[in-house]
Each structure stands twice: as structure tokens, then as C-alpha cells.
Design a protein around this motif. Sequence first.
Motif, PDB file in Angstrom:
ATOM      1  N   GLY A 170       8.493  -5.282   4.667  1.00 53.28           N
ATOM      2  CA  GLY A 170       8.362  -6.078   3.459  1.00 53.28           C
ATOM      3  C   GLY A 170       8.069  -5.214   2.262  1.00 53.28           C
ATOM      4  N   ARG A 171       8.072  -5.844   1.129  1.00 52.09           N
ATOM      5  CA  ARG A 171       7.793  -5.179  -0.134  1.00 52.09           C
ATOM      6  C   ARG A 171       6.314  -4.805  -0.209  1.00 52.09           C
ATOM      7  NH1 ARG A 171       8.343  -8.829  -5.372  1.00 52.09           N
ATOM      8  NH2 ARG A 171       6.353  -9.557  -4.551  1.00 52.09           N
ATOM      9  N   VAL A 172       6.032  -3.649  -0.789  1.00 51.07           N
ATOM     10  CA  VAL A 172       4.647  -3.266  -1.056  1.00 51.07           C
ATOM     11  C   VAL A 172       4.241  -3.929  -2.370  1.00 51.07           C
ATOM     12  CG1 VAL A 172       3.020  -1.378  -1.382  1.00 51.07           C
ATOM     13  CG2 VAL A 172       5.003  -1.060   0.113  1.00 51.07           C
ATOM     14  N   ASP A 173       3.328  -4.878  -2.292  1.00 52.54           N
ATOM     15  CA  ASP A 173       2.903  -5.592  -3.489  1.00 52.54           C
ATOM     16  C   ASP A 173       2.049  -4.695  -4.377  1.00 52.54           C
ATOM     17  OD1 ASP A 173       4.204  -7.925  -2.861  1.00 52.54           O
ATOM     18  OD2 ASP A 173       2.464  -8.896  -1.956  1.00 52.54           O
ATOM     19  N   PRO A 174       1.957  -5.043  -5.661  1.00 50.08           N
ATOM     20  CA  PRO A 174       1.062  -4.263  -6.523  1.00 50.08           C
ATOM     21  C   PRO A 174      -0.360  -4.294  -5.979  1.00 50.08           C
ATOM     22  CG  PRO A 174       2.380  -5.799  -7.806  1.00 50.08           C
ATOM     23  CD  PRO A 174       2.607  -6.152  -6.377  1.00 50.08           C
ATOM     24  N   PHE A 175      -1.056  -3.195  -6.132  1.00 48.42           N
ATOM     25  CA  PHE A 175      -2.476  -3.109  -5.802  1.00 48.42           C
ATOM     26  C   PHE A 175      -2.761  -3.139  -4.304  1.00 48.42           C
ATOM     27  CE2 PHE A 175      -1.657  -6.040  -9.397  1.00 48.42           C
ATOM     28  CZ  PHE A 175      -1.658  -5.067 -10.383  1.00 48.42           C
ATOM     29  N   GLU A 176      -1.730  -2.911  -3.480  1.00 46.42           N
ATOM     30  CA  GLU A 176      -1.968  -2.694  -2.057  1.00 46.42           C
ATOM     31  C   GLU A 176      -1.281  -1.406  -1.646  1.00 46.42           C
ATOM     32  OE1 GLU A 176      -0.456  -5.773   0.525  1.00 46.42           O
ATOM     33  OE2 GLU A 176       1.613  -5.475  -0.103  1.00 46.42           O
ATOM     34  N   THR A 177      -1.781  -0.788  -0.596  1.00 49.07           N
ATOM     35  CA  THR A 177      -1.177   0.436  -0.083  1.00 49.07           C
ATOM     36  C   THR A 177      -0.052   0.067   0.883  1.00 49.07           C
ATOM     37  OG1 THR A 177      -2.665   0.556   1.819  1.00 49.07           O
ATOM     38  CG2 THR A 177      -3.417   1.589  -0.246  1.00 49.07           C
ATOM     39  N   PRO A 178       0.843   1.012   1.194  1.00 47.29           N
ATOM     40  CA  PRO A 178       1.857   0.719   2.224  1.00 47.29           C
ATOM     41  C   PRO A 178       1.233   0.316   3.552  1.00 47.29           C
ATOM     42  CG  PRO A 178       2.478   2.662   0.966  1.00 47.29           C
ATOM     43  CD  PRO A 178       1.094   2.310   0.527  1.00 47.29           C
ATOM     44  N   GLU A 179       0.100   0.934   3.904  1.00 48.30           N
ATOM     45  CA  GLU A 179      -0.572   0.560   5.156  1.00 48.30           C
ATOM     46  C   GLU A 179      -1.047  -0.888   5.113  1.00 48.30           C
ATOM     47  OE1 GLU A 179      -0.886   4.992   4.654  1.00 48.30           O
ATOM     48  OE2 GLU A 179      -1.138   3.238   3.359  1.00 48.30           O
ATOM     49  N   GLU A 180      -1.624  -1.305   3.997  1.00 49.49           N
ATOM     50  CA  GLU A 180      -2.053  -2.701   3.869  1.00 49.49           C
ATOM     51  C   GLU A 180      -0.852  -3.632   3.904  1.00 49.49           C
ATOM     52  OE1 GLU A 180      -6.043  -1.984   1.100  1.00 49.49           O
ATOM     53  OE2 GLU A 180      -4.073  -2.233   0.163  1.00 49.49           O
ATOM     54  N   ALA A 181       0.260  -3.194   3.326  1.00 52.55           N
ATOM     55  CA  ALA A 181       1.460  -4.037   3.296  1.00 52.55           C
ATOM     56  C   ALA A 181       1.973  -4.319   4.705  1.00 52.55           C
ATOM     57  CB  ALA A 181       2.546  -3.375   2.452  1.00 52.55           C
ATOM     58  N   VAL A 182       2.055  -3.291   5.572  1.00 49.68           N
ATOM     59  CA  VAL A 182       2.616  -3.534   6.905  1.00 49.68           C
ATOM     60  C   VAL A 182       1.666  -4.376   7.754  1.00 49.68           C
ATOM     61  CG1 VAL A 182       4.134  -1.525   6.916  1.00 49.68           C
ATOM     62  CG2 VAL A 182       1.806  -1.284   7.806  1.00 49.68           C
ATOM     63  N   ARG A 183       0.374  -4.223   7.560  1.00 49.23           N
ATOM     64  CA  ARG A 183      -0.559  -5.081   8.306  1.00 49.23           C
ATOM     65  C   ARG A 183      -0.419  -6.539   7.863  1.00 49.23           C
ATOM     66  NH1 ARG A 183      -3.901  -2.196  11.443  1.00 49.23           N
ATOM     67  NH2 ARG A 183      -4.233   0.015  10.951  1.00 49.23           N
ATOM     68  N   ARG A 184      -0.263  -6.758   6.565  1.00 52.67           N
ATOM     69  CA  ARG A 184      -0.051  -8.124   6.068  1.00 52.67           C
ATOM     70  C   ARG A 184       1.257  -8.698   6.572  1.00 52.67           C
ATOM     71  NH1 ARG A 184       3.122  -9.298   2.160  1.00 52.67           N
ATOM     72  NH2 ARG A 184       3.052  -7.221   1.198  1.00 52.67           N
ATOM     73  N   GLU A 185       2.328  -7.893   6.500  1.00 48.99           N
ATOM     74  CA  GLU A 185       3.643  -8.375   6.933  1.00 48.99           C
ATOM     75  C   GLU A 185       3.667  -8.682   8.428  1.00 48.99           C
ATOM     76  OE1 GLU A 185       6.239  -9.217   5.278  1.00 48.99           O
ATOM     77  OE2 GLU A 185       5.833  -8.446   3.269  1.00 48.99           O
ATOM     78  N   ALA A 186       2.930  -7.913   9.235  1.00 45.55           N
ATOM     79  CA  ALA A 186       2.911  -8.164  10.679  1.00 45.55           C
ATOM     80  C   ALA A 186       2.343  -9.546  10.981  1.00 45.55           C
ATOM     81  CB  ALA A 186       2.096  -7.086  11.392  1.00 45.55           C
ATOM     82  N   VAL A 187       1.329  -9.944  10.229  1.00 40.97           N
ATOM     83  CA  VAL A 187       0.757 -11.282  10.413  1.00 40.97           C
ATOM     84  C   VAL A 187       1.739 -12.345   9.931  1.00 40.97           C
ATOM     85  CG1 VAL A 187      -1.109 -12.820   9.714  1.00 40.97           C
ATOM     86  CG2 VAL A 187      -1.611 -10.431  10.276  1.00 40.97           C
ATOM     87  N   GLU A 188       2.350 -12.116   8.756  1.00 41.21           N
ATOM     88  CA  GLU A 188       3.244 -13.113   8.174  1.00 41.21           C
ATOM     89  C   GLU A 188       4.516 -13.292   8.991  1.00 41.21           C
ATOM     90  OE1 GLU A 188       1.958 -12.267   3.490  1.00 41.21           O
ATOM     91  OE2 GLU A 188       3.999 -11.874   4.168  1.00 41.21           O
ATOM     92  N   GLU A 189       5.087 -12.195   9.499  1.00 41.22           N
ATOM     93  CA  GLU A 189       6.401 -12.275  10.131  1.00 41.22           C
ATOM     94  C   GLU A 189       6.351 -12.494  11.641  1.00 41.22           C
ATOM     95  OE1 GLU A 189       9.034  -9.690   6.933  1.00 41.22           O
ATOM     96  OE2 GLU A 189       8.741  -8.862   8.944  1.00 41.22           O
ATOM     97  N   ALA A 190       5.240 -12.099  12.273  1.00 42.43           N
ATOM     98  CA  ALA A 190       5.212 -12.215  13.739  1.00 42.43           C
ATOM     99  C   ALA A 190       3.874 -12.679  14.282  1.00 42.43           C
ATOM    100  CB  ALA A 190       5.583 -10.871  14.364  1.00 42.43           C
ATOM    101  N   GLY A 191       2.943 -13.079  13.419  1.00 39.47           N
ATOM    102  CA  GLY A 191       1.633 -13.506  13.885  1.00 39.47           C
ATOM    103  C   GLY A 191       0.915 -12.427  14.669  1.00 39.47           C
TER     104      GLY A 191
END
Length: 376
Positions: free
Chosen positions: A262-283
Amino acid sequence: MSEFFFFYGTLRHEALLSAVVGRKLAPQRAVLPRTCLVEARDGTRELAFPIPVPGPDGLEGVMVALSAKERARLDYYEAGFQRDRAQVLSNGQPTDVWLYRPAPGRWQQGASWEFAHWQARWGAIAVAAAQEFMRGFGSVPADRALARYPQMLVRAASRLRAEAMPTPAELRRQAQPEDIVIEAETVGYAHFFAVEDYRLRHRTFSGGETAPLDRAVFVSGDAACVLPYDPVRDRVLLIEQFRPGPMARGDRNPWMLEPIAGRVDPFETPEEAVRREAVEEAGLSVGRLIVAPNYYPTPGAKSEFIYNFIALTELSDGVGSPGGMIDEGEDIRPHLVSFAQLEGLLASGELLNGPAVLLTLWLARLRPELRAAAGA
């Protein structure tokens, strides 16, 4: 004729105010009586600006005198707000000023808002986004520019990450600031993505300079991908979803097998982005992240930069759930795949997604060590 304006929120940041107005300013301190600030919220999401509300104390800010043209620039930038008259105290003297307030009821009120906290977290990104926003002054309607502002924040954060990246040059040319001259820059299209047209010259390997070149760049924000891997069970988790790119090319099967991304949102790191996306896309809550090679997928035409990770994660039977953001039209299902099957998908050509190919090859490189460390 100049008029005084009072700034209590993000535009107290001098670099941001200068980017909007178009010149360096020398603001003076002022206080708005009986007012305090709370953060603006859209549902549960914190927004990047405050709301003034009645309070027992005075609200500290800055006051500047602006010309008619500067006021027009400011009105353009503050198109989502309303301009009101107020009276502030400057050096103990009352002064009539203009200020901008959110329309009543447009956003919810959150906790108290601290300028220093905003400045540290958002300041540099807000300045970079404002520079893009103000390039539309006089040519792009304010409501159109305002609708694109969230994407400008994403691109601003990407530019700042790019500026902070190391630039090793053991083999390639070590670029210097004077090596590229941009003669003209226009935006041909701007919505969720943008297309920027450049007329430029650059230094050649022989030491000369090219003739003027016309180049177009498809501009998007940075992205981050993660391949969850269970070294004990020797399996990964892939997701599957429809992709319009292959459809537009004419691919008869535009459903792609991919890592979580997923896209790296403003004010988050790439690491935070993949952890967020893992929850959103696959629980899925992923474990330790291992950095894989990062890269530009299409540097000849796109600005996108992709961060890649392998995540050590327990992938027992049945883990993962269908996901995706409904308001973004996502329809995603997960697949648990053995490493042997993953290699088979790569060999057969069913695994067509670039980050999936890269992460499969990188995992193959690390797999013996990861399995040994897990006692597999």
C-alpha cells in the motif's frame, strides 16, 4: 493597501507562511483573547490543523501586514476556511485583524492542539505540500487544488524521504546540483496521481550538456510491500485482487497475486505502513520485519519508489481473512502458499507482480538461514 492578518495555527510556522504568501515575512507576536485550540478531527482521524474554541486564556499567534496580491494567495490556500474579523492584542494594544476559521460544524473537536508538536511532526511536509499547492495559484481552481491536497501531502512526504536517502555512487555518476537545469515545469493532469511535464537539460558523460529535452513523469507517492513468511511451516501469505493496469494492457486475467502492499501515508514510516496494510488487507499482525531491496519500478516514467520487507509471522492453517478498504473499492482474499508452491508460481508465470518476484528471490536467498534460526 496592506491589512493585518492573524495566524494562530499551522501558518504560525514561518516557512509555511512564506511559501503561501510568496515572500519571507517578519511576523510580530499577538494574542487573541479568550480562545484556545483543539485538534480538528474527521471521525476518528486526526487532521493536520486546529480549531479555535472559546477558552479562559489568550491564544498566542503572529500578526503580519499583507498586500492585496498576498491576500489573494492566502485566500486561495485557505479555500476550505472562512475569513472573519477579530481583534487581537499586540504589544498590549488592540488591533483589528483578519483570521481564518473552519466553517462551524464541519469538523469534530479533539484534544488540545500544540503548535510545537505539530511543527515537529508535520512542519516540513506541510511546507513541501504548500509549495505544490501554490503552483496552481492563478491557473487551478481552489476547490480542485483542495481536493488534491491529501495526495500533495503524500508526494511531499515522498520527496522528503528521497532527499534524506543515501546516494551511493561506487559505479554510477555522482550527481551535482548544477547537473540538471529545469527550464519549464507544468502539470498536465492531477487527480489521485499527477503527470508533470518537464523541459530540461542535463550534464552528459562527456562533460557537455544535452539539448533541451521534453520529459513527462507520472507522479505518485512511495509504496511499501511485505511478504509474511513462517520459517517453521515454510509458507508465505499472498493476497489476490483485481488490478486495472493489466486490464488496460489487455491482459485476459487482471487478478494479481501480490505481497501485502500500500501507499505510505504522510507522517508514517514504511514499516508502519506495511503493518497497517497487513491488518487492513489480510487481518494479519506481522512480526519482525527484514529489510529487502528497495527500488524504482519504472524510473524512465514514474516517480514511485517501493520499500520491501519480509515479515517473520506465524502462519497457521486458516490465518488471514478477506480484507480491503470498502470505501476504496478493494476486494482482497489471502492465500497461504508453501515456499515450493511460491517458486512454482514464479516459474509458471502466474506470479507477475514486480515486488512479489523480488521478494520471492530475496526470500530464497535468506530462507536457509531463517529456517535454521527457527529450528526448522
